[in-house]
Design an enzyme around this catalytic site. Sequence first.
Site, PDB file in Angstrom:
ATOM      1  N   TRP A   1      55.257  27.282  -7.080  1.00 54.43           N
ATOM      2  CA  TRP A   1      55.704  27.578  -8.448  1.00 54.43           C
ATOM      3  C   TRP A   1      56.714  26.557  -8.957  1.00 54.43           C
ATOM      4  O   TRP A   1      57.648  26.179  -8.242  1.00 54.43           O
ATOM      5  CB  TRP A   1      56.354  28.960  -8.475  1.00 54.43           C
ATOM      6  CG  TRP A   1      57.092  29.245  -9.752  1.00 54.43           C
ATOM      7  CD1 TRP A   1      58.411  28.973 -10.019  1.00 54.43           C
ATOM      8  CD2 TRP A   1      56.563  29.828 -10.937  1.00 54.43           C
ATOM      9  NE1 TRP A   1      58.725  29.353 -11.311  1.00 54.43           N
ATOM     10  CE2 TRP A   1      57.601  29.881 -11.898  1.00 54.43           C
ATOM     11  CE3 TRP A   1      55.297  30.312 -11.304  1.00 54.43           C
ATOM     12  CZ2 TRP A   1      57.418  30.404 -13.173  1.00 54.43           C
ATOM     13  CZ3 TRP A   1      55.128  30.835 -12.570  1.00 54.43           C
ATOM     14  CH2 TRP A   1      56.179  30.881 -13.486  1.00 54.43           C
ATOM     15  N   MET A   2      56.557  26.158 -10.228  1.00 54.21           N
ATOM     16  CA  MET A   2      57.574  25.350 -10.914  1.00 54.21           C
ATOM     17  C   MET A   2      57.821  25.975 -12.280  1.00 54.21           C
ATOM     18  O   MET A   2      56.900  26.483 -12.913  1.00 54.21           O
ATOM     19  CB  MET A   2      57.060  23.918 -11.095  1.00 54.21           C
ATOM     20  CG  MET A   2      57.959  23.044 -11.977  1.00 54.21           C
ATOM     21  SD  MET A   2      57.377  21.323 -12.092  1.00 54.21           S
ATOM     22  CE  MET A   2      55.850  21.529 -12.995  1.00 54.21           C
TER      23      MET A   2
ATOM     24  N   ASP B   1      61.311  25.455 -15.378  1.00 54.91           N
ATOM     25  CA  ASP B   1      62.029  24.530 -16.269  1.00 54.91           C
ATOM     26  C   ASP B   1      62.304  23.143 -15.670  1.00 54.91           C
ATOM     27  O   ASP B   1      62.689  23.033 -14.505  1.00 54.91           O
ATOM     28  CB  ASP B   1      63.416  25.081 -16.625  1.00 54.91           C
ATOM     29  CG  ASP B   1      63.446  26.559 -16.875  1.00 54.91           C
ATOM     30  OD1 ASP B   1      62.389  27.188 -16.881  1.00 54.91           O
ATOM     31  OD2 ASP B   1      64.551  27.086 -17.049  1.00 54.91           O
TER      32      ASP B   1
ATOM     33  N   TRP C   1      57.336  32.984  -9.457  1.00 56.08           N
ATOM     34  CA  TRP C   1      58.764  32.702  -9.601  1.00 56.08           C
ATOM     35  C   TRP C   1      59.560  33.452  -8.538  1.00 56.08           C
ATOM     36  O   TRP C   1      59.282  34.599  -8.204  1.00 56.08           O
ATOM     37  CB  TRP C   1      59.215  33.124 -11.013  1.00 56.08           C
ATOM     38  CG  TRP C   1      60.622  32.736 -11.341  1.00 56.08           C
ATOM     39  CD1 TRP C   1      61.024  31.576 -11.916  1.00 56.08           C
ATOM     40  CD2 TRP C   1      61.803  33.510 -11.115  1.00 56.08           C
ATOM     41  NE1 TRP C   1      62.388  31.571 -12.063  1.00 56.08           N
ATOM     42  CE2 TRP C   1      62.900  32.737 -11.582  1.00 56.08           C
ATOM     43  CE3 TRP C   1      62.056  34.763 -10.557  1.00 56.08           C
ATOM     44  CZ2 TRP C   1      64.218  33.194 -11.522  1.00 56.08           C
ATOM     45  CZ3 TRP C   1      63.367  35.212 -10.494  1.00 56.08           C
ATOM     46  CH2 TRP C   1      64.425  34.433 -10.972  1.00 56.08           C
TER      47      TRP C   1
ATOM     48  N   TRP D   1      69.628  27.891 -10.716  1.00 57.30           N
ATOM     49  CA  TRP D   1      68.886  27.919 -11.970  1.00 57.30           C
ATOM     50  C   TRP D   1      69.156  26.668 -12.803  1.00 57.30           C
ATOM     51  O   TRP D   1      69.735  25.697 -12.348  1.00 57.30           O
ATOM     52  CB  TRP D   1      69.237  29.193 -12.737  1.00 57.30           C
ATOM     53  CG  TRP D   1      68.605  30.418 -12.110  1.00 57.30           C
ATOM     54  CD1 TRP D   1      67.845  30.473 -10.977  1.00 57.30           C
ATOM     55  CD2 TRP D   1      68.700  31.755 -12.583  1.00 57.30           C
ATOM     56  NE1 TRP D   1      67.452  31.764 -10.720  1.00 57.30           N
ATOM     57  CE2 TRP D   1      67.960  32.579 -11.696  1.00 57.30           C
ATOM     58  CE3 TRP D   1      69.324  32.368 -13.672  1.00 57.30           C
ATOM     59  CZ2 TRP D   1      67.831  33.953 -11.880  1.00 57.30           C
ATOM     60  CZ3 TRP D   1      69.201  33.737 -13.853  1.00 57.30           C
ATOM     61  CH2 TRP D   1      68.459  34.513 -12.961  1.00 57.30           C
ATOM     62  N   THR D   2      68.771  26.786 -14.067  1.00 52.46           N
ATOM     63  CA  THR D   2      68.664  25.589 -14.902  1.00 52.46           C
ATOM     64  C   THR D   2      70.007  24.958 -15.238  1.00 52.46           C
ATOM     65  O   THR D   2      71.009  25.643 -15.416  1.00 52.46           O
ATOM     66  CB  THR D   2      67.830  25.945 -16.148  1.00 52.46           C
ATOM     67  OG1 THR D   2      66.483  25.860 -15.741  1.00 52.46           O
ATOM     68  CG2 THR D   2      68.045  25.009 -17.300  1.00 52.46           C
TER      69      THR D   2
ATOM     70  N   ASP E   1      72.393  28.253 -18.416  1.00 48.64           N
ATOM     71  CA  ASP E   1      71.749  26.991 -18.770  1.00 48.64           C
ATOM     72  C   ASP E   1      72.667  26.033 -19.535  1.00 48.64           C
ATOM     73  O   ASP E   1      72.430  25.708 -20.714  1.00 48.64           O
ATOM     74  CB  ASP E   1      70.446  27.241 -19.561  1.00 48.64           C
ATOM     75  CG  ASP E   1      69.536  28.248 -18.870  1.00 48.64           C
ATOM     76  OD1 ASP E   1      69.633  28.366 -17.637  1.00 48.64           O
ATOM     77  OD2 ASP E   1      68.754  28.918 -19.559  1.00 48.64           O
TER      78      ASP E   1
ATOM     79  N   ASP F   1      64.354  33.860 -25.119  1.00 53.24           N
ATOM     80  CA  ASP F   1      63.936  34.684 -23.991  1.00 53.24           C
ATOM     81  C   ASP F   1      62.981  35.796 -24.441  1.00 53.24           C
ATOM     82  O   ASP F   1      62.061  36.156 -23.721  1.00 53.24           O
ATOM     83  CB  ASP F   1      65.189  35.282 -23.344  1.00 53.24           C
ATOM     84  CG  ASP F   1      64.906  35.881 -21.990  1.00 53.24           C
ATOM     85  OD1 ASP F   1      63.907  35.493 -21.366  1.00 53.24           O
ATOM     86  OD2 ASP F   1      65.687  36.746 -21.547  1.00 53.24           O
TER      87      ASP F   1
END
Length: 652
Positions: A136-137, A139, A163, A198-199, A263, A350
């Site tokens: 899985w990929m 962002d 994810w 995370w991002t 983010d 979102d």
Amino acid sequence: MGTKPSHTGISTTASDLEHAAYSPLPGHSSPASPRRPLKGFAGIISSCIFLLALVALILDQSQEPSHKPGKDEAPALTPKATSFSNISGPVARGVAQGVSAKSSPSFSGNELSYNWTNAMFSWQRTAFHFQPQRNWMNDPDGPLYHEGWYHLFYQYNPDSAVWGNITWGHAVSVDLIHWLYLPIAMFPDSWFDWNGVWTGSATILPGGQIVILYTGDTDNYVQVQNLAYPANLSDPLLLDWVKYPGNPVLVPPTGILPKDFRDPTTGWLGPDGKWRITVGSKVNGTGISLVYTTTNFTDYELLDNVLHAVPGTGMWECVDFYPVSINGTKGLDTSAGGPGVKHVLKASLDNTKLDYYALGTYFAENDTWVPDDPEQDVGIGLRYDYGRYYASKTFFDPVKERRILWGWINETDTANDDLAKGWSSLQTIPRTVLYDNNTGTNILQWPVEEVESLRLNSTDFDGVVVEPGSVVELDIGTATQLDILAEFEIESLGLEETNEVNGLCGSGATDRSSFGPFGLLVIADETLSELTPIYFRLANSSDGSLETYFCTDERRSSMASGVFKQVYGSTVPVLDGETLSMRILVDHSIVESFAQGGRRVISSRIYPTEAIYGAARLFLFNNATGVNVKATLKIWQMNSAFIHPFPLDQIH
Ligand code: DQQ
């Protein structure tokens, strides 16, 4: 050049397009083997000579016609007698953690969407888009340029094709097209990112120091911002990363819920010499972008003002904020400002999983941003991409002085399909971003020029006339890896004109009106049982003026009933004297389409069952009732990109 158009004698009508029969294909395959994590770093490249030699090797290898054996030599489509009934694996758990990766447009089927064969699954893998070897990929993260290499990090699950267990995958390229996978840059190994790295974004400080700010999902499921930096800045590959021992550097401030704070952006310098970053959030239903100042990236001050807020848009993820030059042809560094500059503010919503942007003015004195047109504000106006696209991020390329945009393209099949094929998602072709000085209302996105190095032989078609209700095959051979430039002129037949369009793109390419739809059918089989129209249609708006719509209709893209298929589109500005034009990059299961030089973009995922390998064809179509369409095209076959693990064991 100058190849004559091929009229194959197919006189398919609009109603054929609508009613072409589907005949189910049986098919089976076995699940892909699980990923073995990359282990060990072989060392650091210290020699420029070695770098150059390696680059030469990569570029040389990329000249081979295809590095993905069997992509276009159709393996037998004979089904194998294996079933997927025993598929099991981790379940995506995004919703529980405050993100929902595979949703909206939601297709929550728990089954396979079709009796897929190995050959069908293999065909879906792309040839010149970036995707990990397996799993899985999501962002793109922290894109940057350092010491001869473009670095791309990405949200990556090393264990599964859904994810979860999110790390920072890492790859490098010398040209943004050919990529070498590196070991994972950051794992969730500390309490402040225990549930996911995370991002985040990279900021290059004067002097070259690189800082990364990323969101960590803590052991307690609180979203915090963390600082990381390269262990060794003289390593061009940036293999080792240090997480700041004082992490987290930011926790959700008063009034912000623990799962609504994520983010961080690239930093920009204010007139007071302090850096600014912004972090997306929401308060009740209002999407907001919090602004912090810092001098050292470890200590921060939250400003009273938000950068911007839009009621009703919900949680803002992956906010991006950058300047564009009003008259220039070059991109700008993130800290650029002053006269002649506008600022783009982008939020990934979102609630809908869509990326919206707006052009506006940044007021450095109080760190606020105001949209040029409040009716086209962030979240209610323009989108980067009207197809399947999310969580994008830009960076400034100092080498070619351009701003480059990455975007995550999710799958539109089922999670079980992804588990069965062993991978999920890809990144768009990186796109340059410029302000559109002709319209003044939008940005222009265009594939980076380096993608043109993949162009092989081309075929030209000059002024092919497509009559109302007809289809014309473009004889280019296999049509699975293409770069297409197309222009369309319309010639009225003087018939009574009715131009009603039900909604933006009508109800798809079969919904006929005087002036459209017309365009191309990509990834279509000879009998047109599967096809994906990319098209224009012109219609009178309520004030009587003519509006142009740019659309993609996925509804006939696959006989698999369980994959999500949608009609995508938007209006596109066409100025006086301009020709209708589109560029389409076809790369197996992704089709990226650009209208009017990149004013509007639609990325589409398609999973055909028949129109694959040598059976994939390309057609022009005209479903207008009142106009002939004259099409002029240049079409290149595209080579595959070289996307492989970095040969770290060969570095001494
Ligand atoms: N993906 C990350 C989050 C971000 C979301 C988690 C957007 O940081 O908000 O994988 O797709």
